[in-house]
Design an enzyme around this catalytic site. Structure first.
Site, PDB file in Angstrom:
ATOM      1  N   ASP A  27       0.794  -1.289   0.145  1.00 35.83           N
ATOM      2  CA  ASP A  27      -0.187   0.169   0.251  1.00 35.83           C
ATOM      3  C   ASP A  27       1.036   1.478  -0.132  1.00 35.83           C
ATOM      4  O   ASP A  27       2.056   1.179   0.723  1.00 35.83           O
ATOM      5  CB  ASP A  27      -1.123  -0.216   1.406  1.00 35.83           C
ATOM      6  CG  ASP A  27      -1.957   1.061   0.954  1.00 35.83           C
ATOM      7  OD1 ASP A  27      -2.332   1.893   0.686  1.00 35.83           O
ATOM      8  OD2 ASP A  27      -3.374   0.216   1.139  1.00 35.83           O
ATOM      9  N   ASN A  34      -6.007  -4.392  -6.156  1.00 39.78           N
ATOM     10  CA  ASN A  34      -7.208  -4.181  -5.177  1.00 39.78           C
ATOM     11  C   ASN A  34      -6.966  -2.526  -4.819  1.00 39.78           C
ATOM     12  O   ASN A  34      -7.971  -1.374  -5.168  1.00 39.78           O
ATOM     13  CB  ASN A  34      -7.819  -5.315  -4.498  1.00 39.78           C
ATOM     14  CG  ASN A  34      -8.199  -3.977  -3.370  1.00 39.78           C
ATOM     15  OD1 ASN A  34      -9.765  -4.091  -3.128  1.00 39.78           O
ATOM     16  ND2 ASN A  34      -7.837  -2.944  -2.261  1.00 39.78           N
ATOM     17  N   TYR A  52     -13.622   6.910 -13.919  1.00 40.55           N
ATOM     18  CA  TYR A  52     -13.619   5.669 -13.225  1.00 40.55           C
ATOM     19  C   TYR A  52     -14.514   4.814 -13.545  1.00 40.55           C
ATOM     20  O   TYR A  52     -13.786   3.186 -13.600  1.00 40.55           O
ATOM     21  CB  TYR A  52     -13.836   5.995 -11.628  1.00 40.55           C
ATOM     22  CG  TYR A  52     -14.922   4.678 -10.359  1.00 40.55           C
ATOM     23  CD1 TYR A  52     -13.383   4.458  -9.829  1.00 40.55           C
ATOM     24  CD2 TYR A  52     -15.269   3.323 -10.278  1.00 40.55           C
ATOM     25  CE1 TYR A  52     -13.192   3.882  -8.415  1.00 40.55           C
ATOM     26  CE2 TYR A  52     -15.398   2.773  -9.403  1.00 40.55           C
ATOM     27  CZ  TYR A  52     -14.424   2.462  -8.454  1.00 40.55           C
ATOM     28  OH  TYR A  52     -14.123   1.964  -7.853  1.00 40.55           O
ATOM     29  N   LYS A  89     -12.220   0.690 -14.597  1.00 43.76           N
ATOM     30  CA  LYS A  89     -13.247  -0.304 -14.653  1.00 43.76           C
ATOM     31  C   LYS A  89     -13.403  -1.324 -16.067  1.00 43.76           C
ATOM     32  O   LYS A  89     -13.072  -2.021 -15.710  1.00 43.76           O
ATOM     33  CB  LYS A  89     -13.957  -0.119 -12.985  1.00 43.76           C
ATOM     34  CG  LYS A  89     -13.895   0.233 -11.511  1.00 43.76           C
ATOM     35  CD  LYS A  89     -12.696  -0.880 -11.345  1.00 43.76           C
ATOM     36  CE  LYS A  89     -12.537   0.313  -9.515  1.00 43.76           C
ATOM     37  NZ  LYS A  89     -10.967  -0.466  -9.258  1.00 43.76           N
ATOM     38  N   THR A 107     -16.601   0.921   3.198  1.00 40.32           N
ATOM     39  CA  THR A 107     -15.081   1.575   3.282  1.00 40.32           C
ATOM     40  C   THR A 107     -14.939   1.874   3.280  1.00 40.32           C
ATOM     41  O   THR A 107     -16.060   3.656   3.365  1.00 40.32           O
ATOM     42  CB  THR A 107     -14.304   0.532   1.962  1.00 40.32           C
ATOM     43  OG1 THR A 107     -13.997   1.426   1.446  1.00 40.32           O
ATOM     44  CG2 THR A 107     -14.605  -0.674   1.429  1.00 40.32           C
TER      45      THR A 107
HETATM   46  P1  NAI Z   1      -9.931   2.026   0.363  1.00 42.23           P
HETATM   47  O1  NAI Z   1      -9.914   3.509   0.160  1.00 42.23           O
HETATM   48  O2  NAI Z   1     -10.016   2.000   2.145  1.00 42.23           O
HETATM   49  O3  NAI Z   1      -8.647   1.416  -0.054  1.00 42.23           O
HETATM   50  C1  NAI Z   1      -8.410   1.826  -1.171  1.00 42.23           C
HETATM   51  C2  NAI Z   1      -6.975   1.455  -0.528  1.00 42.23           C
HETATM   52  O4  NAI Z   1      -5.786   1.578  -1.606  1.00 42.23           O
HETATM   53  C3  NAI Z   1      -5.523   2.570   0.369  1.00 42.23           C
HETATM   54  O5  NAI Z   1      -5.269   1.513   1.471  1.00 42.23           O
HETATM   55  C4  NAI Z   1      -4.839   3.447  -0.660  1.00 42.23           C
HETATM   56  O6  NAI Z   1      -3.641   3.853   0.474  1.00 42.23           O
HETATM   57  C5  NAI Z   1      -4.440   2.206  -1.782  1.00 42.23           C
HETATM   58  N1  NAI Z   1      -4.266   2.573  -2.982  1.00 42.23           N
HETATM   59  C6  NAI Z   1      -4.912   4.241  -3.228  1.00 42.23           C
HETATM   60  N2  NAI Z   1      -3.740   4.327  -3.899  1.00 42.23           N
HETATM   61  C7  NAI Z   1      -2.902   3.945  -4.316  1.00 42.23           C
HETATM   62  C8  NAI Z   1      -1.445   3.503  -5.255  1.00 42.23           C
HETATM   63  N3  NAI Z   1      -1.208   4.393  -5.960  1.00 42.23           N
HETATM   64  N4  NAI Z   1      -0.468   2.803  -4.952  1.00 42.23           N
HETATM   65  C9  NAI Z   1      -0.610   1.770  -3.615  1.00 42.23           C
HETATM   66  N5  NAI Z   1      -1.714   2.091  -2.804  1.00 42.23           N
HETATM   67  C10 NAI Z   1      -2.759   2.972  -3.207  1.00 42.23           C
HETATM   68  O7  NAI Z   1     -10.814   1.529  -0.407  1.00 42.23           O
HETATM   69  P2  NAI Z   1     -11.509   0.321  -1.311  1.00 42.23           P
HETATM   70  O8  NAI Z   1     -13.719   0.508  -0.904  1.00 42.23           O
HETATM   71  O9  NAI Z   1     -10.997  -0.790   0.050  1.00 42.23           O
HETATM   72  O10 NAI Z   1     -11.507   0.434  -2.530  1.00 42.23           O
HETATM   73  C11 NAI Z   1     -10.638  -1.201  -2.667  1.00 42.23           C
HETATM   74  C12 NAI Z   1     -10.484  -1.590  -4.609  1.00 42.23           C
HETATM   75  O11 NAI Z   1     -12.048  -1.817  -4.609  1.00 42.23           O
HETATM   76  C13 NAI Z   1     -10.383  -0.349  -5.491  1.00 42.23           C
HETATM   77  O12 NAI Z   1     -10.311  -0.595  -6.546  1.00 42.23           O
HETATM   78  C14 NAI Z   1     -11.842   0.044  -5.500  1.00 42.23           C
HETATM   79  O13 NAI Z   1     -12.411   0.888  -6.743  1.00 42.23           O
HETATM   80  C15 NAI Z   1     -12.950  -1.118  -5.708  1.00 42.23           C
HETATM   81  N6  NAI Z   1     -14.242  -1.401  -5.267  1.00 42.23           N
HETATM   82  C16 NAI Z   1     -15.012  -0.295  -4.328  1.00 42.23           C
HETATM   83  C17 NAI Z   1     -16.127  -0.077  -3.687  1.00 42.23           C
HETATM   84  C18 NAI Z   1     -16.568   0.273  -3.035  1.00 42.23           C
HETATM   85  O14 NAI Z   1     -17.430   1.006  -2.784  1.00 42.23           O
HETATM   86  N7  NAI Z   1     -15.484   0.478  -1.555  1.00 42.23           N
HETATM   87  C19 NAI Z   1     -16.589  -0.697  -4.723  1.00 42.23           C
HETATM   88  C20 NAI Z   1     -16.697  -0.971  -5.823  1.00 42.23           C
HETATM   89  C21 NAI Z   1     -15.033  -1.266  -6.430  1.00 42.23           C
END
Ligand code: NAI
Length: 251
Positions: free
Chosen positions: A38, A91, A157, A161, A192
């Site tokens: 991360d 992810n 986005y 995706k 989240t």
């Molecule tokens: P979150 O914000 O809780 O976690 C995302 C993590 O990715 C964070 O720890 C952040 O520091 C890290 N991150 C961001 N940019 C980065 C980079 N350039 N390099 C390394 N790490 C990086 O988000 P969440 O909700 O857990 O999302 C995880 C995945 O699931 C994402 O790809 C998101 O698009 C996808 N997703 C989330 C949904 C939601 O409603 N929460 C719905 C559908 C997909």
């Protein structure tokens, strides 16, 4: 048959928060050595600490997935630490600006594509050779319901995706005969920090109402599907995209 990842090593990007955190915990609880990767090192370190307290194996790795050479180094770190790479969950992702495309910030577009699409490519690019070296593997790329339908004010986005879903299919065709499975997961809106940090309760309630089940999902519900797809129980599931969305895209 319980899922076991004993003697397997996994990389989870974005493993320091939300869905990635839960996937990291579940993989470790099922026996995997986990690289929690991360850009937020405090989040990743916290997850590693939790895994170790429960008796599991994990290391944190600071990564910006937009940097291809850093992704190469991440894979090398996994091999150096645990001897090989067998599993990956790509992810890490961001939400990006909310605006109609005729007003969309150009730098915001570039940032979202850079993290959510190019970042997945950068990871898969270096994970595949390592998995070939290990004799096979399984990858899950985290897409979204917006990998199959649109969402107003989220063109970047949605484009990223959809791109992840297409990339996943092409990559699976390329490596299916060499024992690597590559699938995509498409969550609906999930509880989240990605959502809660950006939206107030009224907005969250509005998102919940878009799902026929009447609520948003949990990270555990996404992790269950992700870990199943990574496991040998999913041995004939390859090159496909699986929604976990409370019937959102069935409408
Ligand atoms: P979150 O914000 O809780 O976690 C995302 C993590 O990715 C964070 O720890 C952040 O520091 C890290 N991150 C961001 N940019 C980065 C980079 N350039 N390099 C390394 N790490 C990086 O988000 P969440 O909700 O857990 O999302 C995880 C995945 O699931 C994402 O790809 C998101 O698009 C996808 N997703 C989330 C949904 C939601 O409603 N929460 C719905 C559908 C997909």
């Amino acid at each position: 048959m319980d899922i076991s990842f004993t003697n397997k090593t996994a990389i989870v990007t974005g493993g320091g928060s939300g869905i990635g955190e839960t996937v990291s915990l579940e993989l470790a609880a099922s026996g995997a050595n986990v690289i929690v990767a991360d850009m937020d090192t405090s989040g990743a370190d916290k997850v590693v600490k939790t895994i170790r307290q429960k008796g599991g194996n994990a290391e944190s790795f600071e990564i910006d997935v937009t940097d291809a050479s850093a992704c190469e180094a991440m894979v090398a770190f996994a091999i150096k630490t645990y001897g090989g790479l067998h599993l990956a969950v790509n992810n890490a992702g961001i939400g990006g600006p909310a605006a109609p495309i005729g007003e969309y910030p150009v730098d915001g577009w570039e940032k979202v594509i850079s993290v959510n699409l190019n970042g997945v490519f950068n990871c898969v690019r270096y994970q595949i050779p390592a998995m070939l070296e290990a004799g096979g593997g399984a990858i899950v790329n985290m897409a979204s319901i917006l990998g199959t339908v649109g969402f107003a004010n989220s063109s970047a986005y949605t484009a990223a995706k959809h791109g992840v879903v297409g990339m996943t299919k092409a990559a699976a065709l390329e490596y299916a005969a060499r024992n690597i499975r590559i699938n995509a997961v498409g969550p609906g809106f999930i509880d989240t920090p990605l959502l809660s940090a950006n939206l107030d309760q009224a907005a969250l309630d509005g998102l919940a109402s878009l799902h026929p089940v009447g609520r948003i999902g949990t990270p555990e519900e996404v992790s269950a599907l992700t870990c199943f797809l990574l496991s040998d129980r999913a041995s004939f599931i390859n090159g496909s995209y699986h929604r976990v969305d409370g019937a959102y895209t069935a409408q």
